[in-house]
Design a protein around this motif. Sequence first.
Motif, mmCIF file in Angstrom:
data_model
loop_
_atom_site.group_PDB
_atom_site.id
_atom_site.type_symbol
_atom_site.label_atom_id
_atom_site.label_comp_id
_atom_site.label_asym_id
_atom_site.label_seq_id
_atom_site.Cartn_x
_atom_site.Cartn_y
_atom_site.Cartn_z
ATOM 1 N N PRO A 4 1.223 -1.714 0.151
ATOM 2 C CA PRO A 4 0.404 -0.249 0.144
ATOM 3 C C PRO A 4 1.180 1.297 0.216
ATOM 4 C CG PRO A 4 -1.153 -1.804 1.599
ATOM 5 C CD PRO A 4 -0.012 -2.449 1.249
ATOM 6 N N ALA A 5 1.517 1.081 0.192
ATOM 7 C CA ALA A 5 3.343 2.232 0.656
ATOM 8 C C ALA A 5 3.784 2.489 -0.407
ATOM 9 C CB ALA A 5 3.821 2.399 1.986
ATOM 10 N N GLU A 10 3.137 5.783 -6.015
ATOM 11 C CA GLU A 10 3.951 5.964 -7.293
ATOM 12 C C GLU A 10 2.458 6.917 -7.872
ATOM 13 O OE1 GLU A 10 3.357 2.942 -10.859
ATOM 14 O OE2 GLU A 10 3.139 2.496 -8.933
ATOM 15 N N SER A 11 0.594 5.747 -6.949
ATOM 16 C CA SER A 11 0.124 7.136 -7.437
ATOM 17 C C SER A 11 0.475 9.187 -7.225
ATOM 18 C CB SER A 11 -1.083 6.905 -6.506
ATOM 19 O OG SER A 11 -1.870 7.769 -6.705
ATOM 20 N N VAL A 26 -0.206 8.991 -18.720
ATOM 21 C CA VAL A 26 -0.718 9.278 -16.692
ATOM 22 C C VAL A 26 -1.809 8.875 -15.920
ATOM 23 C CG1 VAL A 26 0.569 11.097 -15.013
ATOM 24 C CG2 VAL A 26 1.455 10.169 -16.872
ATOM 25 N N ARG A 27 -2.541 9.631 -17.032
ATOM 26 C CA ARG A 27 -4.738 9.668 -16.715
ATOM 27 C C ARG A 27 -4.441 8.329 -16.090
ATOM 28 N NH1 ARG A 27 -9.443 12.576 -19.095
ATOM 29 N NH2 ARG A 27 -9.395 10.568 -20.174
ATOM 30 N N LEU A 32 -6.185 2.948 -13.103
ATOM 31 C CA LEU A 32 -5.730 1.562 -12.696
ATOM 32 C C LEU A 32 -5.416 1.962 -11.130
ATOM 33 C CD1 LEU A 32 -3.970 0.906 -16.044
ATOM 34 C CD2 LEU A 32 -7.028 0.137 -14.773
ATOM 35 N N LEU A 33 -4.308 2.536 -11.274
ATOM 36 C CA LEU A 33 -3.884 2.628 -9.309
ATOM 37 C C LEU A 33 -5.232 2.536 -7.999
ATOM 38 C CD1 LEU A 33 -0.363 4.418 -9.436
ATOM 39 C CD2 LEU A 33 -1.116 2.390 -8.991
ATOM 40 N N ASN A 34 -6.012 3.683 -8.646
ATOM 41 C CA ASN A 34 -6.776 4.261 -7.846
ATOM 42 C C ASN A 34 -8.467 3.141 -8.044
ATOM 43 O OD1 ASN A 34 -6.051 6.194 -5.832
ATOM 44 N ND2 ASN A 34 -4.955 7.097 -8.541
#
Length: 259
Positions: A4-5, A10-11, A26-27, A32-34
């Motif tokens: 998670p860290a 990265e986010s 990038v968007r 994907l990350l969120n």
Amino acid sequence: MATPASAHSESMSLLMNYFQQPSIKVRNQLVLLNAGLVRQIAHRIGRQCAEPYQDLEQIGYLGLIRAIERFNPHQGCAFSSFAVPYIRGEVLHFLRDKSSVLKIPRRWQELQKEGEKVRQQLTAKLGRKVRDEEIAAVLNVSVNEWRETQAAEHNRQALSLDATVGQMLDCPVTLGDSLPDSREQQRQYLEEERQQLEGAISELESKTKQAIEFVYIKGLPRKEAAKRIGVSPMTVTRHLQRGVKQLSTLLHPEEALMS
């Protein structure tokens, strides 16, 4: 697997990059990350309505994209806290738009009443069940229009809260089960608005933000607010006017573009 860290790091790095130089690539990485935020909210709202989870999820991604485009990483606000109101707001607006009440044209309402009179008269005269073709002929309308009128009248009738509207495993889902609790929904609306307002206030210039917080949130007199900020009361008034205008633009960007 990313921790998670490391995912948060990265986010944030990508959010900084997007803020400085927006790009679709990038968007999409940020989406994907969120994605977990969207899925969590879609599941929560999905338990309170009859809409398919997939539809709620897709609408939620629109809210996530809006949050990515408007997030300022220099304001010290966590992205998840900033994004949740946008995701929830987009899904709830979608549900509100779909919940419009069915309205029947006045002509059909009058046709339905007249048709029922004709049905009763013909039934008494012929002594049998009357066909749609016979009623339509007396009304001087097509059979198709008469049947559409009947269908519209049937569809506008209220359903019992015990009526089955779906199935979950071996357990039927009633209309009452699918309706959200109004008090909980209102609490969620207020929380959503509070978080949106906090996010917008965080984007204001420092002294403008202080003026808004002291006068409108804490309820201090303008003289007291001016003393704490270190400016004159007149300057506080100017900050308030500027802040209200900026908040209106941040919270309602569509209206700002149309004005």
